[in-house]
Enzyme design. Structure first.
Site, PDB file in Angstrom:
ATOM      1  N   GLY A   1      52.581  79.866 -15.123  1.00 49.24           N
ATOM      2  CA  GLY A   1      51.793  80.877 -15.814  1.00 49.24           C
ATOM      3  C   GLY A   1      52.351  81.128 -17.196  1.00 49.24           C
ATOM      4  N   VAL A   2      51.456  81.335 -18.155  1.00 49.19           N
ATOM      5  CA  VAL A   2      51.889  81.641 -19.514  1.00 49.19           C
ATOM      6  C   VAL A   2      50.874  82.584 -20.145  1.00 49.19           C
ATOM      7  CG1 VAL A   2      50.726  79.592 -20.445  1.00 49.19           C
ATOM      8  CG2 VAL A   2      52.582  80.663 -21.743  1.00 49.19           C
ATOM      9  N   GLY A   3      51.379  83.578 -20.849  1.00 49.08           N
ATOM     10  CA  GLY A   3      50.512  84.520 -21.544  1.00 49.08           C
ATOM     11  C   GLY A   3      51.084  84.836 -22.907  1.00 49.08           C
TER      12      GLY A   3
ATOM     13  N   LYS B   1      60.177  85.286 -14.230  1.00 54.23           N
ATOM     14  CA  LYS B   1      59.290  85.715 -15.310  1.00 54.23           C
ATOM     15  C   LYS B   1      60.136  86.010 -16.547  1.00 54.23           C
ATOM     16  CE  LYS B   1      55.825  89.181 -16.602  1.00 54.23           C
ATOM     17  NZ  LYS B   1      55.010  90.329 -16.145  1.00 54.23           N
TER      18      LYS B   1
ATOM     19  N   ASP C   1      46.999  98.070 -16.970  1.00 56.04           N
ATOM     20  CA  ASP C   1      46.613  96.751 -17.500  1.00 56.04           C
ATOM     21  C   ASP C   1      46.004  95.906 -16.383  1.00 56.04           C
ATOM     22  OD1 ASP C   1      46.388  94.791 -19.535  1.00 56.04           O
ATOM     23  OD2 ASP C   1      48.241  93.820 -18.872  1.00 56.04           O
TER      24      ASP C   1
ATOM     25  N   ASN D   1      45.623  89.757 -12.897  1.00 53.53           N
ATOM     26  CA  ASN D   1      46.932  90.085 -12.342  1.00 53.53           C
ATOM     27  C   ASN D   1      46.846  90.727 -10.957  1.00 53.53           C
ATOM     28  OD1 ASN D   1      46.045  92.628 -13.216  1.00 53.53           O
ATOM     29  ND2 ASN D   1      47.258  92.499 -15.105  1.00 53.53           N
TER      30      ASN D   1
ATOM     31  N   ASP E   1      52.493  92.148 -12.940  1.00 59.42           N
ATOM     32  CA  ASP E   1      52.474  92.511 -14.374  1.00 59.42           C
ATOM     33  C   ASP E   1      52.473  94.030 -14.580  1.00 59.42           C
ATOM     34  OD1 ASP E   1      52.398  89.816 -14.938  1.00 59.42           O
ATOM     35  OD2 ASP E   1      50.240  89.763 -15.301  1.00 59.42           O
TER      36      ASP E   1
END
Length: 296
Positions: A101-103, A128, A231, A236, A248
């Site tokens: 995962g990447v954000g 993470k 959020d 998420n 998250d």
């Protein structure tokens, strides 16, 4: 990239790690940590120090400047290396795997923890790495309450504080609501158990009504603990046959926050919008909010 960190990680010795730690500490007070400050911390002579800094610089572990003086910053790869070194020493992580995962503000990797018994199977975990501050300090400060009053901070500070904040709230909430088990924290990184199931946005549900009720039930429990995710969306939330898990958490707020009602409404709106668009399920937003706040 973490692959570059892993290649270089094996070549780092105690003196290299001390240089990185010295720069990390110096960045609390300097945008660019002067060479003399690094020398004071490491107690290396200038020849040794410059040789090792050049090696770290060539490997993108640190970045440097010559104007207005010779100074250095640790780069994300270097910060990743320091966190990994700590996790390895603690026995929390023994190997790191693929990026899953990447954000904009984090990168997530699979990893393995060695079992306590040699005959047992390795334990899968997740690391993470927070990346707050990689893009825009002003934007990060605008959306992070814990940074708005800070006039000066480095990306190290932003990423480290976000990781600690997320880890602390996960420790507080674990066992009360459905979230992955937090295992350890160091600098800008968190080690946790993998989330169960698959991410909601990529999942075709057989029983969408049941899942929606599970999500709203968890939001109510979180709210009863005095917390709002702030959020929350289909990106998420993980779903499985056992239920749902929220991930998250660095942007959470308490119910005393001046915009708490607005943030709760946004979380619920995002969830209801996803189920309406994908499954044609309709729920009244105001009624759902009232049910969440009822008896709290």
């Amino acid at each position: 990239m973490i692959d570059d960190v892993l290649k270089f990680f094996r070549t780092l010795d105690s003196k290299d790690l001390r240089i990185l730690t010295g720069i990390e500490i110096g960045m609390k007070n300097f945008e660019w940590v002067p060479l003399e400050e690094i020398r004071k911390y490491t107690k290396l002579n200038f020849d040794q120090l410059e040789y090792r800094l050049f090696k770290l610089y060539k490997s993108n572990i640190v970045v440097g400047t010559k104007t207005p003086y010779e100074g250095y910053q640790i780069y994300f790869d270097g910060y990743d290396a320091l966190a990994l070194n700590t996790f390895v020493k603690r026995g929390v992580v023994s190997a790191i795997g693929d990026e899953i995962g990447v954000g904009k503000e984090s990168v997530v990797h699979e990893a393995i923890q060695e079992p306590e018994l040699a005959i047992a199977d390795p334990i899968p975990v997740i690391i993470k790495f927070h990346r707050e501050g990689r893009t825009s300090f002003k934007r990060v400060k605008r959306v992070r309450d814990h940074l708005v009053d800070r006039e000066h901070f480095s990306w190290i500070y932003a990423a480290r504080l976000a990781a600690k904040r997320e880890y602390d709230i996960m420790q507080t909430l674990y066992g009360k609501i459905s979230i992955p088990k937090p295992l350890d924290h160091n600098r800008h990184a968190i080690v946790m158990a993998p989330a169960k199931g698959s991410i909601l946005v990529k999942t075709r549900l057989l029983e969408p009504e049941w899942v929606l009720d599970e999500i709203l039930s968890q939001i109510k429990i979180v709210y009863s603990e005095g917390i709002i995710h702030s959020d929350l969306s289909e990106y998420n939330i993980f779903v499985s046959d056992e239920g749902v898990e929220f991930i998250d958490w660095p942007q959470y707020v308490t119910v005393e926050h001046p915009h708490a009602d607005e943030l709760l409404e946004r979380d619920v709106f995002n969830v209801l919008t996803h189920f309406r668009r994908k499954y044609n399920l309709e729920k009244d937003l105001d009624e759902v909010i009232s049910q969440i706040k009822e008896n709290v």
